[in-house]
Design a protein around this motif. Structure first.
Motif: not given
Length: 438
Positions: A318-320, A380-401
């Protein structure tokens, strides 16, 4: 809390002279741990207007009552699928409402049934003894109970409202057609309206909704109304359930313009100011650890396999509206997080932790200088967003390319679409383990 409430089901006899029905009995539809290790206990269904009422998905089994049914057909729609499955006495125990195993077996000689009936193990022992006595293998066992097992698979429900499904059963008895139906209600538990109003009015660090606290059945309330549902609380405690995860559209309308925090321990989301027209939201989340299977045997080895990502997020879509912040508190300090990822800081003292969404975009993270950081500080970490779904995330050491990836102007990292599916996938088993069990 049991996954399912009591249920009744009936096969209704369709005759030109009228309609008659079976005698009924109450049974409980659930996979109950069996005393016989590894076996599923399956309740018998005497079908009449059955309701299966539950708060999560999963696989269930029922057995039709002991009648010589012919041409049994099962169809389903909505949030449930169903099929007939073969009865396996090594894995299944079929019981009546008192929990007694009701499947009987007989010993046969060259296919001819002998006198007496046994339970499954008793029949096998009797046949073995008879064969040993005559030094032949003429004796076998035959099931003399009419067994028809139906497997139901109910989808998980992470929406903000209940979902429905139906299972229709058709069969013949002495060539006369019968039919019955199981109605599946995959419910959600909604935070109490007054609790939401109070929390928003008293918003502070300690004033927040907690996923899993008391709420009410969306389905039941839709049937009788909110006030009736709560008037009925003292008479039927099932009307108010533990496990609330949904803030309803009605409750959001009552707190427009106010802040609201919903906590699930590790995951906490704060709506800065509830926007007008905000629809109901399911705040149920999960946390999952993704390890690299270094030897490829599919078996996790804590001393050998390496953590590649910590996955977390929300299971609804659902979109917040408006701005919101997701705060992540893994309950680990910086030292413990470093050890979890098997880092050797003497080789690279400054470690970058990246938060990426399901599309591989960097949406947060931190850079930690392990030579100067307070290692006892909670990570502790945080994510700020707007007008979006509550998403799915990953904490990683390298960003996949990926090859041909374009530079992300916001982060300088490679923009990746779809390459972290393996990180963000949540199995049914993981979701069930992390979600609040009812």
């Amino acid at each position: 809390m049991k996954k399912a409430l009591a249920l009744v089901l009936a096969l209704v006899l369709a005759l030109s002279m009228g309609v008659s029905a079976f005698a009924l009995s109450l049974v409980e539809l659930d996979k109950v741990p069996s005393e016989e290790a590894g076996k599923d206990i399956i309740p018998v269904v005497d079908a009449y207007d059955t309701y299966l009422h539950l708060y999560d998905g999963g696989k269930y089994y029922v057995a039709l009552d002991d009648q010589p049914w012919e041409d049994v057909k099962v169809t389903a729609n909505g949030c449930v699928s169903a099929k007939l499955v073969e009865f396996d006495p090594e894995k299944m125990v079929i019981v009546d409402e008192d929990g007694n195993d009701i499947v009987l077996w007989a010993v046969t000689e060259k296919g001819v049934k002998l006198e007496g009936t046994y339970d499954y193990e008793g029949a096998k022992a009797a046949a073995k003894a008879a064969n040993a006595e005559k030094e032949v293998t003429y004796y076998g066992i035959t099931c003399v109970t009419n067994v028809n097992v139906i497997e139901l698979v109910i989808e998980d429900n992470y929406t903000a409202h209940f979902e429905e499904g139906t299972v229709k059963i058709e069969a013949k008895l002495d060539k006369v057609p019968y039919a019955g139906q199981i109605n599946v209600i995959n419910d959600v538990v909604i935070f109490e309206y007054e609790e939401v109003k109070w929390t928003a009015a008293n918003y502070a660090e300690k004033a927040y909704l907690t996923v899993g606290q008391g709420g009410y059945s969306d389905w039941y309330t839709s049937e009788v109304g909110y006030s009736v549902a709560f008037d009925d609380y003292d008479e039927n405690e099932n009307r108010v359930e533990e496990g609330a995860a949904v803030v309803s559209t009605t409750a959001f309308r009552a707190i427009e313009g106010k802040s609201l925090k919903v906590s699930q321990g590790i995951l906490n989301v704060t709506l800065k100011a509830v926007e007008a027209g905000q629809k109901g939201v399911n705040f149920l989340g999960y946390v999952d650890y993704d390890y690299k299977d270094r030897d490829g045997d599919g078996v996790f080895d804590v001393d050998y396999d390496v953590l590649e990502a910590i996955n977390f997020g929300y299971l609804g879509n659902q979109v917040v509206k408006g701005e919101f912040v997701i705060d992540i508190n893994l309950g680990l300090n910086w030292y413990e997080l470093r050890e979890l990822f098997s880092l050797k800081v003497e080789e690279d003292d400054i470690i970058s932790y990246y938060l990426i969404d399901e599309n591989g975009k960097v949406v947060g993270g931190k850079e930690v200088d392990y030579m100067t950081a307070d290692l006892t500080e909670v990570a502790k970490f945080s994510i700020t967003d707007a007008n979006a779904t509550l998403g799915e995330y990953s904490l990683v050491l390298e960003v996949p390319a990926v090859e041909g990836g374009e530079s992300n102007p916001n982060t300088g990292a490679e923009s990746v679409v779809g390459v972290v599916a393996a990180l963000a996938v949540v199995s049914v088993a993981t979701a069930a383990a992390v979600s609040l069990k009812k």
